[in-house]
Design a protein around this motif. Structure first.
Motif, PDB file in Angstrom:
ATOM      1  N   ASN A 316       5.911  10.737   6.283  1.00  0.00           N
ATOM      2  CA  ASN A 316       6.661   9.829   5.413  1.00  0.00           C
ATOM      3  C   ASN A 316       7.262   8.647   6.156  1.00  0.00           C
ATOM      4  O   ASN A 316       7.688   7.665   5.531  1.00  0.00           O
ATOM      5  CB  ASN A 316       7.791  10.601   4.709  1.00  0.00           C
ATOM      6  N   ASN A 320       6.348   4.562   1.631  1.00  0.00           N
ATOM      7  CA  ASN A 320       7.284   4.343   0.514  1.00  0.00           C
ATOM      8  C   ASN A 320       7.867   2.928   0.498  1.00  0.00           C
ATOM      9  O   ASN A 320       8.901   2.679  -0.112  1.00  0.00           O
ATOM     10  CB  ASN A 320       8.427   5.377   0.566  1.00  0.00           C
ATOM     11  N   SER A 376       3.377   7.966  -8.884  1.00  0.00           N
ATOM     12  CA  SER A 376       4.004   8.560  -7.705  1.00  0.00           C
ATOM     13  C   SER A 376       3.499   9.980  -7.521  1.00  0.00           C
ATOM     14  O   SER A 376       3.233  10.684  -8.497  1.00  0.00           O
ATOM     15  CB  SER A 376       5.531   8.566  -7.854  1.00  0.00           C
ATOM     16  N   GLU A 381      10.126  11.374  -9.357  1.00  0.00           N
ATOM     17  CA  GLU A 381      10.138   9.936  -9.106  1.00  0.00           C
ATOM     18  C   GLU A 381       9.256   9.209 -10.108  1.00  0.00           C
ATOM     19  O   GLU A 381       9.621   8.151 -10.641  1.00  0.00           O
ATOM     20  CB  GLU A 381       9.671   9.651  -7.683  1.00  0.00           C
ATOM     21  N   LYS A 434       3.383   0.074  -3.904  1.00  0.00           N
ATOM     22  CA  LYS A 434       4.014   0.643  -2.718  1.00  0.00           C
ATOM     23  C   LYS A 434       3.139   0.383  -1.513  1.00  0.00           C
ATOM     24  O   LYS A 434       1.913   0.296  -1.625  1.00  0.00           O
ATOM     25  CB  LYS A 434       4.239   2.146  -2.868  1.00  0.00           C
ATOM     26  N   GLY A 530      12.999   1.519   1.575  1.00  0.00           N
ATOM     27  CA  GLY A 530      12.321   2.794   1.365  1.00  0.00           C
ATOM     28  C   GLY A 530      11.545   3.390   2.500  1.00  0.00           C
ATOM     29  O   GLY A 530      11.000   4.486   2.371  1.00  0.00           O
TER      30      GLY A 530
END
Length: 601
Positions: A316, A320, A376, A381, A434, A530
Motif C-alpha cells: 500500500n 491510493n 475500489s 470505501e 487513483k 492518500g
C-alpha cells in the motif's frame, strides 16, 4: 550555510533528539512547535530547502505564483498520462522552510462533516468531524472584518466553529471587484443557497473565500512564519535547513524493527541523526512514501527493482494517490469592471453536488453507471464513493471559482489582443481516478557493482487521471460540469459584464467535442493525498499507518501529513493538513504519557 538555530550539521547529528521530524513544511513545523511546548523534550527538524522568511515573493500575497519553478519548488512532474493525451503535468511542491504553505494560493477552507466522518467509517477512530474540529480551531486565528463590510462583501462566518488564538492568521480580502457581487447574485438567482457557515461542517453553496493572510501586516501566514518564527529561539528546538534526508535508519530492538534515526546529506557530507523516541515523516504526499520505500518499507517488487532491501512488505505504500482534477473555461469580460489590486485571490467560491450541476437526463444514467462500476477494492470505501453521487447527497462534488484573469495556460490571446478575460475554474472534488507514487528502478551503480535508487532521483508520479473504467467516470463528469459554467456566465446579472466563451471555443458544443477538450485541458489543482493512508478496519492490508499514524510493522515511526488521508475531501487541503498536524502532535504526546504510565520508558 548556518541554519536559523545556529547549529551545524555535525552538531545536529550529535544531538540526542527525543523526536526527529523529517520535513519542515506545512505539517512538520506545526508538529515541531507543539512538541516543543514540553521543555523536557528535544525536537529536531530536517528541511531539504532553505529558510526564506524574508523572501518577498513568498511573503507578499500578490506574488503567489512567482515561486513556482524556482529554487523553492521541488519541480516534480507526472508521468505521461494516457487519459490526458499522454501529457505530463507539473506538480509544484515546496522545497523551503514552510513547505507548500509557502507556495500555495493561500485558500483556507474545510471539507464537509461527511468527508471526515467517512475516514472514521473506514475504521479510523477519532478522525471524524467532531474529533477534528478542535484541531481546526487550534491552528487558526481568524480576523473578523469590519461589520459595515461583512454584509456588502458577503463575508460570513460561524464563530462557534472558528479559531481565534491559533498560529495561522486567516482573513477576508479588504477589496473586491464589482463581479464579486454580480457572481454571488447570479448563483442565488439560479437557486443556489448562500452558505453563511462554510467552516462549520458543510461547504455546499456559494460563499466568499478566506485566505491565510495576516491583515495587520498584509503578509502570507504560513507554517514557517506562524508556527516556527515566534519560537525559533527555543533551546529545545533545532532546525537544520538544506538537509536532504536519504532514508530512515531501521534497527531491531527487543525483537521489533524500529526507527532509530535518519541518514541525511548536508553541504556534500553525510550524517546520521538519532531519535530516542520517534522519527516523524512529514515530507508530504510525494516524499513520505518515497522515504519509506528507500528505507525498505513498501511493495517488495518495487523495492527490489530499486535495489533496496525489503524490511517491511506493504504494497500500500505509495498507492491510493488521489488528486483534484481541474479544467478552466475562459470568457470575455467588459473591461470596465477593472482589475483587482494585487493580493491573495479574492474569489467567489461555490461547491455543488452533481445533481445540481448535471441535468436529470444525464445525471440519472451517470449515477447508474457509477453504481455498476467497481471503484475500489475496499468494499466500504467503494460504497462511500458511490453514495457521494446519489441524488440526495448534499456534498460538494464540484468546486467552481470565478476570477478576473485568464487561468488557462492553453488559451493564448493573439498578439495585440486588448480584450479582458475572466475564468471559471471547474474542479472535481471526489475523483474515482487513483494513482501511485514510487521510487524509480535502480539508477546508481555503487563501487561494488550493486545498484540502488536514491532520494535525488525524483519518484515516479502516476496519478492515473481518467484511467480505467472508474477513471472514465471522472471524464464523463468533468465533460458535463462545464455546461454549468456556461449557464452561470450567461445568466443575469453576471451576463451584464461577461461575454462569450472563448475557451473552449464557441464551436465546441457537442459532448464528444467537450470530452476531447477536457482530455486536452485537464490539469491538477495540486492537492495530492492518500499515499500513506490510514488502514482502518483492514490494517496493513488496506493502508500504511494506523489511526495513531504509526507505520505498520515499524516501531517508533509515524507519518503526519496529507498522505495519511484515506479518502479525498471536498476542500483545499492546507486547513486540513494543519488539523492533521495538530492532532498528530497531540497523539504523540498522549502516547508518550501513556508509555510512561505503563513503565515502558
Amino acid at each position: 550555510m548556518v541554519p536559523l538555530t545556529g547549529v551545524s550539521a555535525a552538531d545536529f547529528a550529535c544531538q540526542d533528539f527525543d523526536y526527529l521530524i523529517v520535513g519542515g513544511g506545512t505539517a512538520g513545523l506545526a508538529v515541531a512547535a507543539r512538541l516543543s511546548e514540553n521543555p523536557s523534550l528535544s525536537i529536531g527538524v530536517l528541511e531539504a530547502g532553505p529558510a526564506a522568511l524574508g523572501e518577498a515573493a513568498i511573503n507578499e500575497p500578490g506574488r503567489f505564483l512567482e515561486t513556482l519553478g524556482t529554487k523553492y519548488d521541488w519541480q516534480f512532474e507526472t508521468t505521461p498520462q494516457a487519459g490526458l493525451g499522454d501529457r505530463t503535468l507539473v506538480w509544484p511542491r515546496g522545497k523551503v522552510l514552510g513547505g507548500t504553505s509557502a507556495l500555495n494560493l493561500m485558500t483556507w477552507n474545510r471539507g464537509s462533516r461527511q468527508d471526515y466522518d467517512a475516514w472514521e467509517e473506514l475504521g479510523n477512530r477519532g478522525w471524524g468531524w467532531d474529533d477534528l474540529l478542535p484541531y481546526f480551531k487550534k491552528s487558526e486565528s481568524f480576523h473578523s472584518p469590519e461589520k459595515e463590510t461583512q454584509s456588502h462583501n458577503r463575508q460570513h462566518i460561524d464563530y462557534k466553529a472558528t479559531g481565534t488564538g491559533g498560529p495561522i492568521h486567516t482573513s477576508y480580502s479588504k477589496q473586491y471587484p464589482i463581479t464579486h457581487q454580480l457572481c454571488h447574485d447570479t448563483y442565488v438567482s439560479l437557486g443556489i443557497d448562500e452558505n453563511k457557515a462554510h467552516q462549520a461542517g458543510s461547504n455546499v453553496g456559494v460563499w466568499t473565500n478566506l485566505s491565510t493572510v495576516n491583515p495587520e501586516t498584509n503578509t502570507r501566514s504560513y507554517s514557517a512564519s506562524a508556527y516556527y518564527a515566534p519560537i525559533a529561539a527555543k533551546p529545545n528546538l533545532f532546525v537544520l535547513t538544506e538537509a536532504l534526508v536519504k532514508n530512515v535508519v531501521l534497527s531491531h530492538e527487543d525483537g521489533q524493527l524500529s526507527a532509530t534515526g535518519v541518514r541525511f546529506a548536508h553541504a556534500g557530507e553525510e550524517f546520521v541523526a538519532s531519535a530516542l523516541r520517534e522519527v516523524i515523516l512529514s515530507a508530504g504526499s510525494i516524499q513520505s512514501p518515497q522515504l519509506l520505500e528507500l528505507s525498505g518499507v513498501g511493495n517488495p517488487q518495487v523495492l527490489r527493482d530499486a535495489g533496496v532491501e525489503v524490511k517491511v512488505a506493504n504494497s500500500n505504500v505509495g498507492e491510493n494517490l488521489q488528486d483534484h482534477l481541474m479544467t478552466v473555461s475562459v470568457f470575455e469580460i467588459d473591461p470596465s469592471v477593472g482589475m483587482p489590486r494585487p493580493g491573495a485571490p479574492a474569489c467567489v467560491v461555490c461547491y455543488l453536488p452533481a445533481s445540481t450541476v448535471i441535468s436529470d437526463e444525464i445525471s440519472k444514467p451517470l449515477a447508474s453507471k457509477v453504481q455498476e462500476t467497481e471503484v475500489s477494492r475496499i468494499e466500504k470505501e467503494g460504497a462511500i464513493l458511490k453514495n457521494r453521487f446519489e441524488a440526495d447527497a448534499n456534498l460538494g462534488q464540484f468546486e467552481y471559482i470565478f476570477d478576473l484573469a485568464n487561468w488557462n495556460s492553453n488559451f493564448k490571446p493573439e498578439e495585440g489582443d486588448d480584450k479582458m478575460y475572466c475564468s471559471m475554474l471547474q474542479i472535481l472534488q471526489y475523483p474515482f481516478s487513483k494513482g501511485s507514487i514510487h521510487i524509480r528502478p535502480s539508477t546508481m551503480v555503487e563501487a561494488d557493482g550493486s545498484s540502488i535508487s536514491s532520494i535525488t532521483d525524483k519518484p515516479i508520479i502516476d496519478p492515473g487521471y481518467y484511467a480505467g473504467p472508474h477513471g472514465e467516470l471522472d471524464l464523463d463528469v468533468m465533460t458535463h460540469c462545464i455546461r454549468f459554467s456556461d449557464k452561470l456566465c450567461a445568466s443575469a446579472p453576471l451576463s451584464d459584464v461577461v461575454g462569450s466563451r472563448v475557451y473552449p471555443p464557441s464551436s465546441v458544443t457537442s459532448d464528444d467535442q467537450l470530452r476531447e477538450w477536457v482530455v486536452e485541458n485537464t490539469t491538477t489543482d495540486w492537492h495530492p493525498v492518500g499515499t500513506c493512508a490510514m488502514g482502518g478496519h483492514g490494517g496493513i492490508n488496506s493502508g500504511v499507518v494506523d489511526e495513531r499514524l504509526r507505520v505498520y510493522g515499524v516501531g517508533r515511526l509515524r507519518v503526519v501529513d496529507a498522505g495519511i488521508m484515506p479518502l479525498q475531501i471536498s476542500a483545499h487541503l492546507q486547513a486540513t493538513v494543519y488539523a492533521i498536524a495538530e492532532k498528530g502532535a497531540h497523539m504523540i504526546l498522549e502516547d508518550m504519557v501513556k508509555r510512561r504510565e505503563l513503565g515502558e520508558e
